[in-house]
Design an enzyme around this catalytic site. Structure first.
Site, PDB file in Angstrom:
ATOM      1  N   ARG A   1       0.799  -1.012  -0.145  1.00  0.00           N
ATOM      2  CA  ARG A   1      -0.211   0.044   0.027  1.00  0.00           C
ATOM      3  C   ARG A   1       0.846   1.250   0.012  1.00  0.00           C
ATOM      4  O   ARG A   1       1.727   1.403   0.767  1.00  0.00           O
ATOM      5  CB  ARG A   1      -0.866  -0.084   1.175  1.00  0.00           C
ATOM      6  CG  ARG A   1      -2.035  -1.167   1.093  1.00  0.00           C
ATOM      7  CD  ARG A   1      -2.814  -1.256   2.342  1.00  0.00           C
ATOM      8  NE  ARG A   1      -3.859  -2.320   2.228  1.00  0.00           N
ATOM      9  CZ  ARG A   1      -3.594  -3.552   2.289  1.00  0.00           C
ATOM     10  NH1 ARG A   1      -2.478  -4.171   2.603  1.00  0.00           N
ATOM     11  NH2 ARG A   1      -4.429  -4.260   2.145  1.00  0.00           N
TER      12      ARG A   1
ATOM     13  N   HIS B   1      -0.888  -2.422  -4.414  1.00  0.00           N
ATOM     14  CA  HIS B   1      -0.465  -3.364  -5.442  1.00  0.00           C
ATOM     15  C   HIS B   1      -0.248  -2.841  -6.961  1.00  0.00           C
ATOM     16  O   HIS B   1      -0.684  -3.481  -8.004  1.00  0.00           O
ATOM     17  CB  HIS B   1      -1.271  -4.676  -5.607  1.00  0.00           C
ATOM     18  CG  HIS B   1      -1.145  -5.604  -4.386  1.00  0.00           C
ATOM     19  ND1 HIS B   1       0.058  -5.514  -3.605  1.00  0.00           N
ATOM     20  CD2 HIS B   1      -1.756  -6.425  -3.669  1.00  0.00           C
ATOM     21  CE1 HIS B   1       0.033  -6.350  -2.555  1.00  0.00           C
ATOM     22  NE2 HIS B   1      -1.239  -6.890  -2.379  1.00  0.00           N
TER      23      HIS B   1
ATOM     24  N   HIS C   1       3.348 -12.623  -5.912  1.00  0.00           N
ATOM     25  CA  HIS C   1       2.221 -12.869  -4.920  1.00  0.00           C
ATOM     26  C   HIS C   1       1.649 -14.175  -4.795  1.00  0.00           C
ATOM     27  O   HIS C   1       0.452 -14.516  -5.126  1.00  0.00           O
ATOM     28  CB  HIS C   1       1.026 -11.757  -5.168  1.00  0.00           C
ATOM     29  CG  HIS C   1       0.253 -11.301  -3.992  1.00  0.00           C
ATOM     30  ND1 HIS C   1      -0.307 -12.133  -3.263  1.00  0.00           N
ATOM     31  CD2 HIS C   1       0.268  -9.761  -3.542  1.00  0.00           C
ATOM     32  CE1 HIS C   1      -1.269 -11.251  -2.533  1.00  0.00           C
ATOM     33  NE2 HIS C   1      -0.622 -10.142  -2.526  1.00  0.00           N
TER      34      HIS C   1
ATOM     35  N   ASP D   1      -0.903 -10.096   8.439  1.00  0.00           N
ATOM     36  CA  ASP D   1      -0.897  -9.614   7.093  1.00  0.00           C
ATOM     37  C   ASP D   1      -0.112  -8.128   7.436  1.00  0.00           C
ATOM     38  O   ASP D   1      -0.274  -6.953   7.271  1.00  0.00           O
ATOM     39  CB  ASP D   1      -2.380  -8.724   6.752  1.00  0.00           C
ATOM     40  CG  ASP D   1      -2.422  -8.442   5.423  1.00  0.00           C
ATOM     41  OD1 ASP D   1      -1.369  -8.269   4.702  1.00  0.00           O
ATOM     42  OD2 ASP D   1      -3.546  -7.971   4.862  1.00  0.00           O
TER      43      ASP D   1
ATOM     44  N   GLU E   1       5.641 -12.291   0.498  1.00  0.00           N
ATOM     45  CA  GLU E   1       6.029 -11.357  -0.436  1.00  0.00           C
ATOM     46  C   GLU E   1       7.140 -10.779  -0.155  1.00  0.00           C
ATOM     47  O   GLU E   1       7.254  -9.770   0.662  1.00  0.00           O
ATOM     48  CB  GLU E   1       4.854 -10.428  -0.401  1.00  0.00           C
ATOM     49  CG  GLU E   1       3.466 -10.910  -0.489  1.00  0.00           C
ATOM     50  CD  GLU E   1       2.346 -10.176  -0.146  1.00  0.00           C
ATOM     51  OE1 GLU E   1       2.158  -9.006  -0.456  1.00  0.00           O
ATOM     52  OE2 GLU E   1       1.312 -10.638   0.554  1.00  0.00           O
TER      53      GLU E   1
HETATM   54  C1  BGC Z   1      -2.196  -7.662   1.149  1.00  0.00           C
HETATM   55  C2  BGC Z   1      -3.605  -7.886   1.936  1.00  0.00           C
HETATM   56  C3  BGC Z   1      -4.331  -8.327   0.630  1.00  0.00           C
HETATM   57  C4  BGC Z   1      -4.070  -9.445  -0.200  1.00  0.00           C
HETATM   58  C5  BGC Z   1      -4.857  -9.511  -1.427  1.00  0.00           C
HETATM   59  C6  BGC Z   1      -1.844  -8.871   0.207  1.00  0.00           C
HETATM   60  O1  BGC Z   1      -0.532  -8.427  -0.022  1.00  0.00           O
HETATM   61  O2  BGC Z   1      -1.299  -7.362   2.356  1.00  0.00           O
HETATM   62  O3  BGC Z   1      -4.103  -7.030   2.802  1.00  0.00           O
HETATM   63  O4  BGC Z   1      -5.746  -8.478   1.064  1.00  0.00           O
HETATM   64  O5  BGC Z   1      -2.686  -8.874  -0.788  1.00  0.00           O
HETATM   65  O6  BGC Z   1      -4.912  -8.289  -2.151  1.00  0.00           O
END
Ligand code: BGC
Length: 349
Positions: free
Chosen positions: A81, A106, A180, A252, A314
């Site tokens: 983010r 992303h 991802h 997360d 990640e």
């Molecule tokens: C994020 C999550 C998100 C997921 C799917 C992850 O990298 O940290 O908050 O829900 O990606 O978008």
């Protein structure tokens, strides 16, 4: 060593999607799309030699376009983010699309996960690779500079997947890429990840706010975030802890990788014996335990989605570094090359 390619259908804008399957000499394989550089499957053996899929994916491009929470994707220009969907470079402010509350997630609305990459196949004696190239134009998704991006996925006879990221710009910009993939080592999603083991070589992590933005750097000691010794993912996940609750019941969070260790993380499913090591040159790893995944969606390998059916590791530079004063901002300037490296090794133990 062999690469097979076949059509995976057409996107809504009528671009052909090709699936490339990289086989090594042990019959293990990894399939990757030119759309989003998506890893759709990783087929590796358990302790009895049964080759099964250890990642989440879909069987159709339509599902990827409509439903995918970044399954297996290349994420960029900036993974994670960017707070308030905006950042400053020198005296210029750049605004991005706010696609996750007030933040940009992303890479924006059409990030690297949703574009078609040019693919080159490379077959060598002990390694099969595909090299993916994409030119992200100046201003695309709000980011400055024409960015020429190259990602190479290589798979070898030791069942090691290596990812090399490279990018060059013609204007000062920011880049922070990751892959991802959603891992579940039980094979075809037989058991959820609460029953699988994880180690993360990180003495500190970032607590987050309710929009999942990092707020500070904290010690993992005496918290559910201490993965410095291998433990069941489910061991502490139900503990009454505000940081577990704030992200929807689970993990997360960015972990700050210890410099001294070579291995960033280890995942182990004792029943199947599958064991994965993650090595990276990156500073951080976001561990996402699939807290937000919708239930009941049919995935490939007969897996049905549900909370905690897989986990993401990640590897990346510090999240939102450009806006957070506790992280050093990192820019990419013309005449420099962005480079990042991560290796996922699949073994049995
Ligand atoms: C994020 C999550 C998100 C997921 C799917 C992850 O990298 O940290 O908050 O829900 O990606 O978008």
């Amino acid at each position: 060593m062999e690469i097979k390619s076949n059509s995976f259908g057409y996107t809504k804008s009528d671009e052909e999607v090709i699936k490339y399957t990289l086989y090594n000499d042990n019959n293990s394989s990894i399939s990757i799309l030119n759309y989003g550089g998506i890893i759709t499957s990783i087929m590796v053996p358990d302790k009895n030699g049964n080759i099964e899929n250890v990642v989440l994916g879909f069987d159709s491009i339509k599902d990827y376009e409509e439903k995918s929470p970044y399954f297996g994707s290349l994420v960029g220009r900036v993974a994670g983010r960017v707070s308030n969907a905006s950042f400053k470079i020198d005296s210029s402010t750049y605004n991005l699309a706010a696609n996750n509350n007030s933040n940009s997630l992303h890479g924006g609305i059409k990030g690297f996960d949703k574009v078609i990459w040019n693919v080159t196949e490379i077959v060598e004696k002990d390694t099969v690779s595909i090299s993916l190239n994409y030119l992200s134009k100046d201003g695309e998704e709000g980011y400055p500079g024409n960015l020429d991006v190259n990602v190479t996925y290589s798979f070898n006879n030791n069942n090691e997947l290596e990812i090399h990221y490279n990018a060059k710009t013609d204007k000062k910009t920011v880049v922070n890429m990751t892959n991802h993939s959603y891992f579940n080592l039980s094979g075809n999603g037989k058991r959820d990840i609460l029953e699988q083991y994880l180690q993360i070589n990180a003495d500190s992590y970032c607590p987050v706010d309710k929009e999942i933005m990092p707020i500070e750097i904290s010690d993992v000691k005496n918290t559910p975030f201490d993965f410095s010794q291998i433990k069941l993912v489910g061991q502490d996940i139900k503990i009454d802890d505000v940081q577990l609750q704030i992200v929807g019941g689970g993990y997360d969070h960015p972990f700050i990788l210890n410099d001294k260790e070579n291995i960033a993380a280890i995942m182990h499913d004792k029943e199947s014996g599958r064991y994965m090591e993650v090595v990276t040159d990156q500073k951080a790893l976001v561990f996402y335990a699939c807290n937000q995944l919708d239930s009941g969606i049919e995935l490939s390998s007969n897996i049905i989605s549900k909370k905690h059916i897989a986990l993401c590791l990640e590897t990346q530079y510090y999240p939102d570094a450009i806006n957070q004063e506790f992280f050093e901002s990192k820019f990419l300037c013309p005449n420099e090359t962005y480079k990042a490296y991560t290796k996922f090794s699949f073994k049995v133990k």
